[in-house]
Design a protein around this motif. Sequence first.
Motif, PDB file in Angstrom:
ATOM      1  N   PRO A   1       3.615   0.273  -6.703  1.00 40.41           N
ATOM      2  CA  PRO A   1       4.466  -0.440  -7.668  1.00 40.41           C
ATOM      3  C   PRO A   1       5.559  -1.272  -6.992  1.00 40.41           C
ATOM      4  N   GLN A   2       6.158  -0.757  -5.921  1.00 39.49           N
ATOM      5  CA  GLN A   2       7.196  -1.513  -5.224  1.00 39.49           C
ATOM      6  C   GLN A   2       6.598  -2.709  -4.475  1.00 39.49           C
ATOM      7  N   VAL A   3       5.406  -2.500  -3.923  1.00 39.04           N
ATOM      8  CA  VAL A   3       4.716  -3.611  -3.253  1.00 39.04           C
ATOM      9  C   VAL A   3       4.424  -4.723  -4.260  1.00 39.04           C
ATOM     10  N   LYS A   4       3.950  -4.331  -5.440  1.00 38.46           N
ATOM     11  CA  LYS A   4       3.632  -5.310  -6.487  1.00 38.46           C
ATOM     12  C   LYS A   4       4.883  -6.032  -6.941  1.00 38.46           C
ATOM     13  N   GLU A   5       5.974  -5.289  -7.130  1.00 42.26           N
ATOM     14  CA  GLU A   5       7.224  -5.903  -7.569  1.00 42.26           C
ATOM     15  C   GLU A   5       7.726  -6.917  -6.545  1.00 42.26           C
ATOM     16  N   ARG A   6       7.468  -6.633  -5.268  1.00 43.37           N
ATOM     17  CA  ARG A   6       7.891  -7.537  -4.200  1.00 43.37           C
ATOM     18  C   ARG A   6       6.991  -8.776  -4.128  1.00 43.37           C
ATOM     19  N   GLY A   7       5.815  -8.701  -4.773  1.00 45.37           N
ATOM     20  CA  GLY A   7       4.865  -9.798  -4.685  1.00 45.37           C
ATOM     21  C   GLY A   7       4.112  -9.795  -3.371  1.00 45.37           C
ATOM     22  N   ALA A   8       4.022  -8.633  -2.745  1.00 46.12           N
ATOM     23  CA  ALA A   8       3.351  -8.511  -1.446  1.00 46.12           C
ATOM     24  C   ALA A   8       1.936  -7.965  -1.637  1.00 46.12           C
ATOM     25  N   HIS A   9       1.195  -7.857  -0.525  1.00 46.10           N
ATOM     26  CA  HIS A   9      -0.182  -7.359  -0.551  1.00 46.10           C
ATOM     27  C   HIS A   9      -0.297  -6.167   0.406  1.00 46.10           C
ATOM     28  N   LEU A  10      -0.905  -5.082  -0.073  1.00 41.83           N
ATOM     29  CA  LEU A  10      -1.060  -3.865   0.724  1.00 41.83           C
ATOM     30  C   LEU A  10      -2.534  -3.546   0.897  1.00 41.83           C
ATOM     31  N   THR A  11      -2.976  -3.371   2.139  1.00 42.10           N
ATOM     32  CA  THR A  11      -4.354  -2.957   2.427  1.00 42.10           C
ATOM     33  C   THR A  11      -4.329  -1.654   3.224  1.00 42.10           C
ATOM     34  N   ILE A  12      -5.320  -0.809   2.986  1.00 40.44           N
ATOM     35  CA  ILE A  12      -5.396   0.502   3.635  1.00 40.44           C
ATOM     36  C   ILE A  12      -6.748   0.646   4.311  1.00 40.44           C
ATOM     37  N   LYS A  13      -6.740   1.162   5.520  1.00 45.45           N
ATOM     38  CA  LYS A  13      -7.981   1.406   6.245  1.00 45.45           C
ATOM     39  C   LYS A  13      -7.906   2.791   6.882  1.00 45.45           C
ATOM     40  N   VAL A  14      -8.761   3.711   6.407  1.00 44.75           N
ATOM     41  CA  VAL A  14      -8.828   5.058   6.963  1.00 44.75           C
ATOM     42  C   VAL A  14     -10.267   5.346   7.373  1.00 44.75           C
ATOM     43  N   PRO A  15     -10.470   6.219   8.345  1.00 44.40           N
ATOM     44  CA  PRO A  15     -11.841   6.514   8.788  1.00 44.40           C
ATOM     45  C   PRO A  15     -12.621   7.318   7.755  1.00 44.40           C
ATOM     46  N   ASP A  16     -13.929   7.297   7.867  1.00 45.16           N
ATOM     47  CA  ASP A  16     -14.777   8.084   6.970  1.00 45.16           C
ATOM     48  C   ASP A  16     -14.675   9.574   7.297  1.00 45.16           C
TER      49      ASP A  16
END
Length: 208
Positions: free
Chosen positions: A79-94
């Motif tokens: 929600p804070q990322v969205k409010e900032r107008g930013a983009h968040l990506t996540i990469k975790v191993p299988d």
Amino acid sequence: VAHRIKGPLTTIAVNAEVLAQHHAGDKPTLAELTQIGEEVERCKEILKVLLDLGRIEEMDREPLDLRRCVERASRRMRPQVKERGAHLTIKVPDAPMPARGDESLIQEALCALLQNAVEAVSRGGRIRVEADTLGGRHLVRVIDDGSGVAGPDQEKIFEPFFTTKKEGSGLGLSSALRIAQKHGGTIEVESGSAGLGCRFTVILPYAR
């Protein structure tokens, strides 16, 4: 101490609200009373962080999958990322990332790093969270393309109450580092210079 201070702060806040109602037509007085209320809220935030710091010393040690900590912390901050107008990506191993410790505290540490990233990026900025296991250690990187950290400040950013922002307690990064240390790890920071973004790397031991 934190609990004892919360009572008087509440009294100050309530009295400021009452006075604001009585002086609703007096703009200069109302502005000063509003500032009192804002400063009280800031003090309360600092107390909350101090209470959380005390809790770090009483942490649980249970088996956990670090991937879940990353995913939950990222979800909390969206929600804070969205409010900032930013983009968040996540990469975790299988594959699982087994560790031992307090899952909620690790989430708090990651949220502190993500909060720092959110405040550093401009509108449309990008934040990446990448996790992997290498050489018997888990690495979780929080990378942003924001304002970066000036060279002289990189040695101070984990000190309690040190901050380069106009707002904030200056305790988020220091508590994140303390959490990592209590789990047998640490946090490293890399930033070319101000304006070139920043990368925080949480390093935690692998637990079989």
